[in-house]
Design a protein around this motif. Structure first.
Motif, PDB file in Angstrom:
ATOM      1  N   SER A 385       0.821  -1.209   0.000  1.00 13.73           N
ATOM      2  CA  SER A 385       0.000   0.000   0.000  1.00 13.73           C
ATOM      3  C   SER A 385       0.853   1.255   0.000  1.00 13.73           C
ATOM      4  CB  SER A 385      -0.934   0.000   1.224  1.00 13.73           C
ATOM      5  OG  SER A 385      -1.477   1.279   1.446  1.00 13.73           O
ATOM      6  N   GLY A 386       1.867   1.278   0.814  1.00 10.87           N
ATOM      7  CA  GLY A 386       2.682   2.466   0.963  1.00 10.87           C
ATOM      8  C   GLY A 386       2.255   3.339   2.119  1.00 10.87           C
ATOM      9  N   ALA A 387       1.005   3.161   2.580  1.00 13.94           N
ATOM     10  CA  ALA A 387       0.489   3.937   3.706  1.00 13.94           C
ATOM     11  C   ALA A 387       0.527   3.091   4.974  1.00 13.94           C
ATOM     12  CB  ALA A 387      -0.949   4.383   3.429  1.00 13.94           C
ATOM     13  N   ARG A 388       0.540   3.780   6.097  1.00 15.16           N
ATOM     14  CA  ARG A 388       0.427   3.090   7.394  1.00 15.16           C
ATOM     15  C   ARG A 388      -1.054   3.081   7.741  1.00 15.16           C
ATOM     16  NH1 ARG A 388       5.492   2.331   9.270  1.00 15.16           N
ATOM     17  NH2 ARG A 388       7.118   3.644   8.370  1.00 15.16           N
ATOM     18  N   LEU A 389      -1.632   1.886   7.752  1.00  9.25           N
ATOM     19  CA  LEU A 389      -3.079   1.731   7.788  1.00  9.25           C
ATOM     20  C   LEU A 389      -3.579   1.550   9.213  1.00  9.25           C
ATOM     21  CD1 LEU A 389      -3.319  -0.646   4.731  1.00  9.25           C
ATOM     22  CD2 LEU A 389      -3.735   1.806   4.774  1.00  9.25           C
ATOM     23  N   SER A 390      -4.768   2.079   9.471  1.00 14.34           N
ATOM     24  CA  SER A 390      -5.347   2.036  10.812  1.00 14.34           C
ATOM     25  C   SER A 390      -6.657   1.275  10.877  1.00 14.34           C
ATOM     26  CB  SER A 390      -5.576   3.468  11.320  1.00 14.34           C
ATOM     27  OG  SER A 390      -6.371   4.210  10.401  1.00 14.34           O
ATOM     28  N   CYS A 391      -7.337   1.065   9.761  1.00  9.60           N
ATOM     29  CA  CYS A 391      -8.648   0.400   9.819  1.00  9.60           C
ATOM     30  C   CYS A 391      -8.935  -0.300   8.501  1.00  9.60           C
ATOM     31  CB  CYS A 391      -9.751   1.424  10.119  1.00  9.60           C
ATOM     32  SG  CYS A 391     -11.374   0.683  10.421  1.00  9.60           S
ATOM     33  N   LEU A 392      -9.535  -1.490   8.592  1.00 12.02           N
ATOM     34  CA  LEU A 392      -9.938  -2.289   7.435  1.00 12.02           C
ATOM     35  C   LEU A 392     -11.413  -2.626   7.532  1.00 12.02           C
ATOM     36  CD1 LEU A 392      -7.127  -4.982   6.961  1.00 12.02           C
ATOM     37  CD2 LEU A 392      -7.610  -3.038   5.478  1.00 12.02           C
ATOM     38  N   THR A 393     -12.089  -2.613   6.403  1.00 12.95           N
ATOM     39  CA  THR A 393     -13.455  -3.119   6.308  1.00 12.95           C
ATOM     40  C   THR A 393     -13.658  -3.574   4.869  1.00 12.95           C
ATOM     41  OG1 THR A 393     -15.789  -2.648   6.784  1.00 12.95           O
ATOM     42  CG2 THR A 393     -14.520  -0.904   5.727  1.00 12.95           C
ATOM     43  N   LEU A 478      -6.502   9.338   8.559  1.00 14.23           N
ATOM     44  CA  LEU A 478      -7.829   8.737   8.685  1.00 14.23           C
ATOM     45  C   LEU A 478      -7.766   7.636   9.738  1.00 14.23           C
ATOM     46  CD1 LEU A 478      -9.060   8.503   4.987  1.00 14.23           C
ATOM     47  CD2 LEU A 478      -9.193  10.401   6.603  1.00 14.23           C
ATOM     48  N   LEU A 479      -8.714   7.658  10.660  1.00 11.21           N
ATOM     49  CA  LEU A 479      -8.661   6.777  11.818  1.00 11.21           C
ATOM     50  C   LEU A 479      -9.591   5.580  11.722  1.00 11.21           C
ATOM     51  CD1 LEU A 479      -8.656   9.591  14.530  1.00 11.21           C
ATOM     52  CD2 LEU A 479      -6.688   8.425  13.543  1.00 11.21           C
ATOM     53  N   SER A 480     -10.737   5.747  11.085  1.00 14.11           N
ATOM     54  CA  SER A 480     -11.722   4.665  11.052  1.00 14.11           C
ATOM     55  C   SER A 480     -12.562   4.794   9.795  1.00 14.11           C
ATOM     56  CB  SER A 480     -12.616   4.711  12.295  1.00 14.11           C
ATOM     57  OG  SER A 480     -13.527   3.623  12.311  1.00 14.11           O
ATOM     58  N   VAL A 481     -13.129   3.679   9.346  1.00 15.51           N
ATOM     59  CA  VAL A 481     -13.968   3.673   8.150  1.00 15.51           C
ATOM     60  C   VAL A 481     -15.034   2.607   8.305  1.00 15.51           C
ATOM     61  CG1 VAL A 481     -12.493   2.020   6.928  1.00 15.51           C
ATOM     62  CG2 VAL A 481     -13.928   3.597   5.611  1.00 15.51           C
ATOM     63  N   ALA A 482     -16.193   2.828   7.683  1.00 13.57           N
ATOM     64  CA  ALA A 482     -17.296   1.863   7.745  1.00 13.57           C
ATOM     65  C   ALA A 482     -18.233   2.110   6.570  1.00 13.57           C
ATOM     66  CB  ALA A 482     -18.061   1.991   9.069  1.00 13.57           C
ATOM     67  N   PRO A 483     -18.885   1.068   6.056  1.00 12.15           N
ATOM     68  CA  PRO A 483     -19.939   1.279   5.061  1.00 12.15           C
ATOM     69  C   PRO A 483     -21.195   1.812   5.730  1.00 12.15           C
ATOM     70  CG  PRO A 483     -19.739  -1.061   5.579  1.00 12.15           C
ATOM     71  CD  PRO A 483     -18.647  -0.363   6.334  1.00 12.15           C
ATOM     72  N   HIS A 484     -21.890   2.726   5.058  1.00 11.00           N
ATOM     73  CA  HIS A 484     -23.109   3.307   5.609  1.00 11.00           C
ATOM     74  C   HIS A 484     -24.091   3.507   4.469  1.00 11.00           C
ATOM     75  CE1 HIS A 484     -25.306   6.729   7.907  1.00 11.00           C
ATOM     76  NE2 HIS A 484     -25.807   5.547   8.205  1.00 11.00           N
ATOM     77  N   ASP A 492     -11.404  11.461  10.441  1.00 12.70           N
ATOM     78  CA  ASP A 492     -10.011  11.881  10.345  1.00 12.70           C
ATOM     79  C   ASP A 492      -9.525  12.441  11.677  1.00 12.70           C
ATOM     80  OD1 ASP A 492     -10.966  14.489  10.601  1.00 12.70           O
ATOM     81  OD2 ASP A 492     -10.747  14.969   8.485  1.00 12.70           O
ATOM     82  N   GLY A 493      -8.262  12.841  11.694  1.00 14.01           N
ATOM     83  CA  GLY A 493      -7.634  13.301  12.918  1.00 14.01           C
ATOM     84  C   GLY A 493      -8.020  14.696  13.343  1.00 14.01           C
ATOM     85  N   ASP A 494      -8.905  15.364  12.601  1.00 14.43           N
ATOM     86  CA  ASP A 494      -9.379  16.695  12.967  1.00 14.43           C
ATOM     87  C   ASP A 494     -10.784  16.676  13.545  1.00 14.43           C
ATOM     88  OD1 ASP A 494      -7.021  17.944  12.102  1.00 14.43           O
ATOM     89  OD2 ASP A 494      -7.721  17.974  10.025  1.00 14.43           O
ATOM     90  N   GLY A 495     -11.336  15.489  13.774  1.00 16.96           N
ATOM     91  CA  GLY A 495     -12.681  15.391  14.327  1.00 16.96           C
ATOM     92  C   GLY A 495     -13.786  15.391  13.296  1.00 16.96           C
ATOM     93  N   ASN A 496     -13.447  15.257  12.014  1.00 13.49           N
ATOM     94  CA  ASN A 496     -14.449  15.272  10.954  1.00 13.49           C
ATOM     95  C   ASN A 496     -14.973  13.873  10.666  1.00 13.49           C
ATOM     96  OD1 ASN A 496     -14.256  18.140  10.211  1.00 13.49           O
ATOM     97  ND2 ASN A 496     -12.211  17.601   9.486  1.00 13.49           N
ATOM     98  N   LEU A 497     -16.270  13.796  10.408  1.00 14.31           N
ATOM     99  CA  LEU A 497     -16.892  12.613   9.819  1.00 14.31           C
ATOM    100  C   LEU A 497     -17.260  12.975   8.391  1.00 14.31           C
ATOM    101  CD1 LEU A 497     -19.284  11.183  12.569  1.00 14.31           C
ATOM    102  CD2 LEU A 497     -17.304  10.045  11.584  1.00 14.31           C
ATOM    103  N   LYS A 498     -16.775  12.188   7.428  1.00 13.40           N
ATOM    104  CA  LYS A 498     -16.997  12.486   6.021  1.00 13.40           C
ATOM    105  C   LYS A 498     -17.627  11.290   5.331  1.00 13.40           C
ATOM    106  CE  LYS A 498     -13.096  15.697   5.625  1.00 13.40           C
ATOM    107  NZ  LYS A 498     -11.869  16.039   4.857  1.00 13.40           N
ATOM    108  N   TRP A 499     -18.615  11.585   4.501  1.00 11.49           N
ATOM    109  CA  TRP A 499     -19.264  10.564   3.685  1.00 11.49           C
ATOM    110  C   TRP A 499     -18.892  10.788   2.227  1.00 11.49           C
ATOM    111  CZ3 TRP A 499     -21.167  12.357   8.155  1.00 11.49           C
ATOM    112  CH2 TRP A 499     -21.800  11.466   9.041  1.00 11.49           C
ATOM    113  N   VAL A 500     -18.541   9.717   1.534  1.00 10.64           N
ATOM    114  CA  VAL A 500     -18.264   9.770   0.100  1.00 10.64           C
ATOM    115  C   VAL A 500     -19.029   8.646  -0.582  1.00 10.64           C
ATOM    116  CG1 VAL A 500     -15.985  10.816   0.364  1.00 10.64           C
ATOM    117  CG2 VAL A 500     -16.201   8.321   0.355  1.00 10.64           C
ATOM    118  N   GLU A 501     -19.160   8.768  -1.903  1.00 13.56           N
ATOM    119  CA  GLU A 501     -19.787   7.695  -2.670  1.00 13.56           C
ATOM    120  C   GLU A 501     -18.879   6.469  -2.660  1.00 13.56           C
ATOM    121  OE1 GLU A 501     -22.732   7.900  -3.673  1.00 13.56           O
ATOM    122  OE2 GLU A 501     -23.250   9.962  -4.215  1.00 13.56           O
TER     123      GLU A 501
END
Length: 638
Positions: A385-393, A478-484, A492-501
């Motif tokens: 990946s190249g990134a240091r990963l914190s969450c998988l789903t 990015l700290l956590s991810v989930a399908p919704h 993310d690390g700034d306290g934001n919850l973001k939804w994308v397609e």
């Protein structure tokens, strides 16, 4: 109007705005059914989507567009000639019908390009529209308190897990607290007790600090043990057997959630940093700082001596080599040369063989580790990946190539349909890449042209079967991810919850939990305001873990309808608070949990808590400054 055919009424009400459609539902039962027509709300979701709004802004007929730019766009459309809106013979008697037909074809193609659903997936687009555009609400679960009620003290949660009902909906929220106890909240939206504590255990249950110690000693020792490791994925709930698995330092405790008694304790050689999902009879995968194990609940717990192992050469400079990610089998587990596993994902074993194993492990190392449970502990392969990963789903749907989805209105709808009908899954990962957030999608499919492939060579990866959003995801980790629903939500690390397609880049909505805590349409109890103004500070909290209230069902397509208002999100924050994010409805009233006696504080206790808040605020500012310096130094490659 009641005598008109329903098809004609639908054509009429399709001209109404969403707010007017909601009001129309109160007229009669007939209008309620018609106003919630799924195709109607599917079209509204499309017309209000970010991609469609952007396309309309760039349309040559837009009033806000520069005429020269409009001419260029019109010329590009003519060159593409994918969806012609003109006719060959302008003098023909059917010219208007031909133009309308071409416009209809173009709109249908754009709708097919946007449509986030897959064959066999049932989606309530009325609920989708609410979750995409309705105001959000932030409700906080009742604080878990200890000590004398006049002290008004509470403990922070050190993890969280959800006990789902047989229908796959959230029933109970289970969390370990920093005093070593376990608390259970009612998380069912159909219950008026939602958000309240319904059960709790004695202090020191998880760290095994019993009644032979006095209360203060038991409390102090429990807090030291519960907060030492700081693992995020430290709770796993088995909804089938009503059991919970809790990691405290190097011990995994199995707890019967019906009796709240510890069933077994299993020691591991190093502190536990990640747990996979628990789903009987599949063994749980346990990740520590230096090892990965399989924990079979059907086997009796092993004695501590059998779990001891020694890591040799784990801190040498050669540990950066990918060839040393797996250094052998020591007593039935894998020893890692790079610490440490932060997230473990189980994929269903009943899916069609796609060349990849069932267990995926991610963490501070820059590659996914892939294991086949049948041959564990042998490493099947890695994917860089190249990134240091914190969450998988994962999504139980195939990966659609990025060039078929994003801002491509001229893609053939048949190509999109073919990609969606291909069997497979989509692996989703979040983490940090060069100081910025990274959202990554990987395809797993029997079709080799649409799948990544982990192998022992560790060099094979299909570039057309993955997408890495490292530009627009977030400026922080990015700290956590989930399908919704039909979207992906991440924190993310700034306290934001973001939804994308599901394409991983097109934005849907976002908000900051600190703005909600500051009073944006939510009720916050008195002590929560004190925490926000003191130790937490408005604008300083983050979401460490996202828990959907609807079971994701990675193993199969969800074919049941989710009741309206039940598809929400439970969040666990960095300050140890537990909250629920809802849409279109007000959150529960938290003021009823606090009576007048509980709000009375002694002067001495008030001064002590004020000093504690000041100290916590100073420590937080020092840590934030250190983090900013570290990010700044990483920009120079240090």
């Amino acid at each position: 109007m009641r005598h008109l055919p329903e098809e004609l009424i639908l054509q009429i009400i399709a001209y109404l705005e969403p707010e007017e459609l909601v009001k129309l539902q109160y007229v009669s039962r007939q209008f309620l059914n018609l106003s919630r027509d799924n195709n109607l709300w599917r079209l509204l979701c499309f017309e209000h989507s970010a991609g469609e709004r952007r396309r309309r802004r760039l349309h040559p007929a837009s009033d806000d567009m520069d005429p020269r730019l409009a001419e260029l766009i019109r010329a590009a459309n003519e060159v593409a000639n994918a969806f012609p809106t003109s006719v060959h013979d302008a003098a023909a008697p059917s010219v208007e019908a031909q133009v309308q037909k071409n416009v209809g074809k173009r709109k249908a193609a754009l709708l097919a390009n946007w449509d986030p659903t897959y064959p066999g997936e049932r989606v309530d687009f009325y609920q989708e529209f609410i979750q995409r555009h309705a105001p959000h609400s932030m409700s906080w679960f009742q604080d878990a308190k200890h000590g004398h009620r006049d002290d008004n003290l509470h403990h922070e949660a050190t993890g969280a897990g959800i006990l789902y009902s047989e229908e796959g909906l959230a029933d109970k929220l289970v969390a370990p607290l920093e005093d070593g106890s376990i608390s259970i909240w009612d998380a069912s939206a159909s219950n008026e007790r939602q958000g309240r504590i319904i059960a709790t255990t004695a202090v020191g249950l998880l760290p095994n600090k019993g009644s032979d110690l006095d209360h203060d000693t038991r409390l102090a020792q429990s807090q030291a043990m519960m907060t030492e490791t700081g693992a995020v994925e430290c709770v796993s709930i088995d909804s089938r057997q009503k059991k919970g698995f809790f990691a405290v330092q190097n011990t995994l405790s199995e707890v019967d959630l019906q009796t709240l008694q510890v069933v077994s304790r299993t020691p591991y050689p190093f502190p536990i940093t990640a747990l996979s999902a628990a789903r009987h009879p599949t063994p749980i995968t346990v990740g520590t700082n230096w090892t990965v194990h399989l924990h079979d609940t059907r086997k009796p717990p092993s004695v501590p001596a059998a779990s001891h192992c020694e890591l040799i050469g784990g801190s040498t400079a050669a540990s950066n080599s990918l060839s040393r990610l797996e250094t052998g089998d020591f007593g039935g587990h894998v020893s890692l040369a790079q610490p440490g596993a932060l997230s473990i994902l189980h994929l269903p074993t009943t899916r069609e063989w796609d060349g990849n194993g069932d267990i995926w492990v991610a963490g501070r190392f820059t590659s996914f580790l892939n294991f086949d449970r049948r041959f564990f502990p042998r490493l099947r392969g890695t994917v860089h990946s190249g990134a240091r990963l914190s969450c998988l789903t994962a999504l139980p749907y195939p990966f659609v190539p990025h060039d078929l989805r994003v801002h491509r209105p001229y893609v053939n709808a048949a190509a999109i349909k073919e990609a969606k009908e291909t069997p497979g899954h989509t692996l989703i990962a979040t983490g940090e890449y060069k100081g910025k957030g990274s959202l990554e999608l990987y395809g797993l499919s029997p079709d080799p042209t649409r799948s990544i492939n982990s192998s022992d060579a560790r060099t094979t990866r299909n570039a057309g079967a993955c997408y890495q959003n490292r530009q627009t995801a977030s400026a922080s980790k990015l700290l956590s991810v989930a399908p919704h629903g039909t979207r992906i939500v991440f924190a993310d690390g700034d306290g934001n919850l973001k939804w994308v397609e599901r394409d991983g880049s097109t934005p849907v909505r976002h908000f900051n939990i600190n703005e909600s805590a500051a009073g944006m349409g939510t009720r916050t109890p008195a002590n929560a305001n004190a925490n926000a103004a003191g130790g937490a500070g408005v604008g300083e909290d983050i979401v460490k873990k996202i828990l959907p209230t609807v079971e994701s069902g990675v193993g199969s397509l969800r074919s049941v309808d989710v009741p309206l208002g039940r598809d929400n999100l439970v969040v666990w924050t960095g300050d140890g608070r537990l909250g629920m994010v809802g849409f279109g409805r007000e959150g529960w009233d938290e003021e009823v949990w606090f009576d007048a006696v509980e709000e009375v504080e002694s002067e001495e206790g008030r001064r002590r808590r004020e000093r504690e808040r000041e100290f916590a605020g100073e420590m937080r500012r020092a840590l934030e400054m250190q983090a900013r310096e570290a990010r700044w130094m990483r920009g120079y490659g240090l």
